[in-house]
Scaffold this motif. Sequence first.
Motif, PDB file in Angstrom:
ATOM      1  N   PHE A   1     -39.115 -41.294  13.829  1.00 18.41           N
ATOM      2  CA  PHE A   1     -38.843 -40.992  12.987  1.00 18.41           C
ATOM      3  C   PHE A   1     -37.313 -41.070  12.826  1.00 18.41           C
ATOM      4  CE2 PHE A   1     -38.785 -36.760  12.466  1.00 18.41           C
ATOM      5  CZ  PHE A   1     -40.430 -36.884  13.044  1.00 18.41           C
TER       6      PHE A   1
ATOM      7  N   HIS B   1     -33.323 -42.486  13.793  1.00 16.78           N
ATOM      8  CA  HIS B   1     -32.339 -43.256  14.491  1.00 16.78           C
ATOM      9  C   HIS B   1     -30.797 -42.464  14.528  1.00 16.78           C
ATOM     10  CE1 HIS B   1     -29.717 -46.163  13.690  1.00 16.78           C
ATOM     11  NE2 HIS B   1     -28.920 -45.423  13.219  1.00 16.78           N
TER      12      HIS B   1
ATOM     13  N   ARG C   1     -22.221 -44.966  17.783  1.00 17.89           N
ATOM     14  CA  ARG C   1     -21.284 -43.887  16.426  1.00 17.89           C
ATOM     15  C   ARG C   1     -20.262 -42.835  17.623  1.00 17.89           C
ATOM     16  NH1 ARG C   1     -20.315 -47.938  13.993  1.00 17.89           N
ATOM     17  NH2 ARG C   1     -18.043 -47.169  14.862  1.00 17.89           N
TER      18      ARG C   1
ATOM     19  N   ASN D   1     -21.430 -38.712   3.978  1.00 15.92           N
ATOM     20  CA  ASN D   1     -22.479 -38.598   3.850  1.00 15.92           C
ATOM     21  C   ASN D   1     -23.669 -38.216   4.724  1.00 15.92           C
ATOM     22  OD1 ASN D   1     -22.199 -39.996   1.839  1.00 15.92           O
ATOM     23  ND2 ASN D   1     -21.963 -42.217   2.541  1.00 15.92           N
TER      24      ASN D   1
ATOM     25  N   ASP E   1     -27.448 -36.208   4.157  1.00 15.22           N
ATOM     26  CA  ASP E   1     -28.376 -37.244   3.969  1.00 15.22           C
ATOM     27  C   ASP E   1     -29.541 -37.650   4.567  1.00 15.22           C
ATOM     28  OD1 ASP E   1     -29.110 -38.905   1.712  1.00 15.22           O
ATOM     29  OD2 ASP E   1     -28.516 -40.593   2.666  1.00 15.22           O
ATOM     30  N   CYS E   2     -30.360 -37.675   4.247  1.00 16.35           N
ATOM     31  CA  CYS E   2     -31.754 -37.741   4.432  1.00 16.35           C
ATOM     32  C   CYS E   2     -31.412 -39.523   5.457  1.00 16.35           C
ATOM     33  CB  CYS E   2     -32.911 -37.970   4.280  1.00 16.35           C
ATOM     34  SG  CYS E   2     -33.175 -36.401   3.069  1.00 16.35           S
ATOM     35  N   LEU E   3     -31.143 -40.266   4.718  1.00 20.73           N
ATOM     36  CA  LEU E   3     -31.113 -41.443   5.286  1.00 20.73           C
ATOM     37  C   LEU E   3     -30.361 -41.594   5.965  1.00 20.73           C
ATOM     38  CD1 LEU E   3     -32.469 -44.339   2.509  1.00 20.73           C
ATOM     39  CD2 LEU E   3     -33.571 -43.446   3.777  1.00 20.73           C
ATOM     40  N   THR E   4     -29.451 -41.177   6.437  1.00 18.34           N
ATOM     41  CA  THR E   4     -28.243 -41.387   7.901  1.00 18.34           C
ATOM     42  C   THR E   4     -28.946 -41.056   9.008  1.00 18.34           C
ATOM     43  OG1 THR E   4     -27.031 -39.851   6.364  1.00 18.34           O
ATOM     44  CG2 THR E   4     -25.773 -40.817   8.402  1.00 18.34           C
ATOM     45  N   CYS E   5     -29.785 -41.107   9.004  1.00 17.72           N
ATOM     46  CA  CYS E   5     -30.936 -40.484  10.298  1.00 17.72           C
ATOM     47  C   CYS E   5     -31.704 -40.854  10.120  1.00 17.72           C
ATOM     48  CB  CYS E   5     -31.070 -39.141  10.981  1.00 17.72           C
ATOM     49  SG  CYS E   5     -28.901 -38.458  10.466  1.00 17.72           S
ATOM     50  N   HIS E   6     -32.497 -40.272   9.100  1.00 21.84           N
ATOM     51  CA  HIS E   6     -34.046 -40.929   8.573  1.00 21.84           C
ATOM     52  C   HIS E   6     -34.881 -42.193   8.892  1.00 21.84           C
ATOM     53  CE1 HIS E   6     -35.797 -37.296   9.798  1.00 21.84           C
ATOM     54  NE2 HIS E   6     -35.240 -36.176   9.276  1.00 21.84           N
ATOM     55  N   LYS E   7     -34.992 -42.843   9.168  1.00 21.02           N
ATOM     56  CA  LYS E   7     -35.464 -44.321   9.194  1.00 21.02           C
ATOM     57  C   LYS E   7     -37.147 -44.836   8.704  1.00 21.02           C
ATOM     58  CE  LYS E   7     -36.665 -45.072  13.790  1.00 21.02           C
ATOM     59  NZ  LYS E   7     -36.524 -45.910  15.298  1.00 21.02           N
TER      60      LYS E   7
ATOM     61  N   TYR F   1     -36.231 -38.606  -3.240  1.00 16.76           N
ATOM     62  CA  TYR F   1     -35.155 -37.790  -3.317  1.00 16.76           C
ATOM     63  C   TYR F   1     -33.979 -39.684  -3.668  1.00 16.76           C
ATOM     64  CZ  TYR F   1     -32.079 -38.953   0.919  1.00 16.76           C
ATOM     65  OH  TYR F   1     -31.350 -38.945   1.431  1.00 16.76           O
TER      66      TYR F   1
ATOM     67  N   THR G   1     -39.554 -46.810  11.449  1.00 15.99           N
ATOM     68  CA  THR G   1     -41.040 -46.292  11.948  1.00 15.99           C
ATOM     69  C   THR G   1     -42.510 -46.724  11.152  1.00 15.99           C
ATOM     70  OG1 THR G   1     -39.560 -44.037  10.388  1.00 15.99           O
ATOM     71  CG2 THR G   1     -41.344 -44.103  11.324  1.00 15.99           C
TER      72      THR G   1
ATOM     73  N   ARG H   1     -28.145 -50.059   7.432  1.00 18.50           N
ATOM     74  CA  ARG H   1     -27.530 -48.935   8.213  1.00 18.50           C
ATOM     75  C   ARG H   1     -26.304 -49.847   9.482  1.00 18.50           C
ATOM     76  NH1 ARG H   1     -31.864 -46.266  10.409  1.00 18.50           N
ATOM     77  NH2 ARG H   1     -31.759 -44.888   8.756  1.00 18.50           N
TER      78      ARG H   1
END
Lengths: 190, 252
Positions: free
Chosen positions: A120, A122, A127, A181, A184-190, B109, B160, B178
């Motif tokens: 889960f 990314h 980068r 950012n 932010d969770c969505l920067t790494c979690h997918k 969120y 995922t 992304r």
Amino acid sequence: MNISIVPALKVLRPAAMLVIVILVGLVLGYWANATFVPGNSPEQPIAFSHKIHAGDNEVPCLYCHTQARRSPSAGVPAVSKCVGCHLEVATEKPQIRLLMSYWENREPIPWIKVHDLPDFVHFTHKRHVLANIECQTCHGPVETMDRITVSSRAVNGSAQVGHPWKMGLCLSCHRENEVVNGIDCLTCHK
Amino acid sequence: MSLFSRFMDGWRKYRKPGYYDEFDYHWTMTIDLDKCTGCEACVTACQAENNIPVVGEDEMAKGREMQWIRIERYWEGEYPNAKLSFIPMMCQHCDAAPCETVCPVGATYHNQDGLNAQIYNRCIGTRACAVYCPYEVRYFNYYDHEWDSPLEQQLNPDVTVRGKGVMEKCTFCIQRIRQAKDVAKDDDRRRVQDGEMQPACVQTCPTKALVFGDRKDHESQVYKSMNDPRNYRVLDELNTDSSVFYLKKVDA
């Protein structure tokens, strides 16, 4: 006076049995862990030494892991990359002969992955390499390792060998460098 | 300032309309119901892109289906004068989302791009968000779903595979967003340009009924489309301030 040891045995026997069961369990667990779990430093099919390559001979990381600056995955070099040098270099050593047997059979080397992230997460090498982050920041002092060991970045910035990565390590670096950012969770979690 | 009042200040700011205006993006979708033919191509595309399992007939009968976007059918009148209309329904990415207020662990969120995020590894499966969602677009994994070989080979590595006990929903294809941002960064561009990135459903729509883009960019197709006089939002009276705009079907 007639003293019997039977009441004492009645208490002690189950206790002794429990101790034995726990001990056997511990031994079995240790054996199973040592046998079946690869651990932080698994034995690789070829005893490749990063110390000889990256340390003593100062081969840059990106010479072999060419994908790191172009793609999310750093990539394991193809056998042809190894053979490119080892047709000429150190051809008589037993490990190089092992390498050449893979080359002649046209088979990939079944390397065992050491640094693995959960499904889960990314993470993109590109980068981070383009932001001029040293590989050692996360991977530890690879140039001193004969066999790769899991290592993680400690909160104070130094590498901790033998500890797998945790989310706090990513976050502390993102906070320090004020990444846009970055927390932010969505920067790494997918 | 006490921790509590700081928390409350942050909370009020976060729930205020227009809070997301200070950030770079505000992802928005419009759906033209006049163009929608109900072909369900978007449903299939979403299924393939986002590793959505096929639950099977028995689970479906129990109301445990999984489809992040679904086509709702509405019949009007009786045969032979029956009329059929469709409405594609997916997560509306509400700016004042009811699901976000209820999650006890903060697994869902709102992020700075106006996306309603669902963080799978944080989710503990209370299913409270699914109860609070007025659009009924959150889906729960009752089992660890398996793909028959060789179908597991076509799973998207950028998404995922959700396990048992996790809530999931439409993400506006966050993996594609992304990716587009990554490309934009390489080109020394500050923003993702209009049309550079499309979610799977928008990309596949044969009649181009779905439009996706950034509301902040006033030249974008989605900005023009969302200001169409036919626009409305589903259950707008609940003040969810959703990011998906529907363009009304006009009877000829």
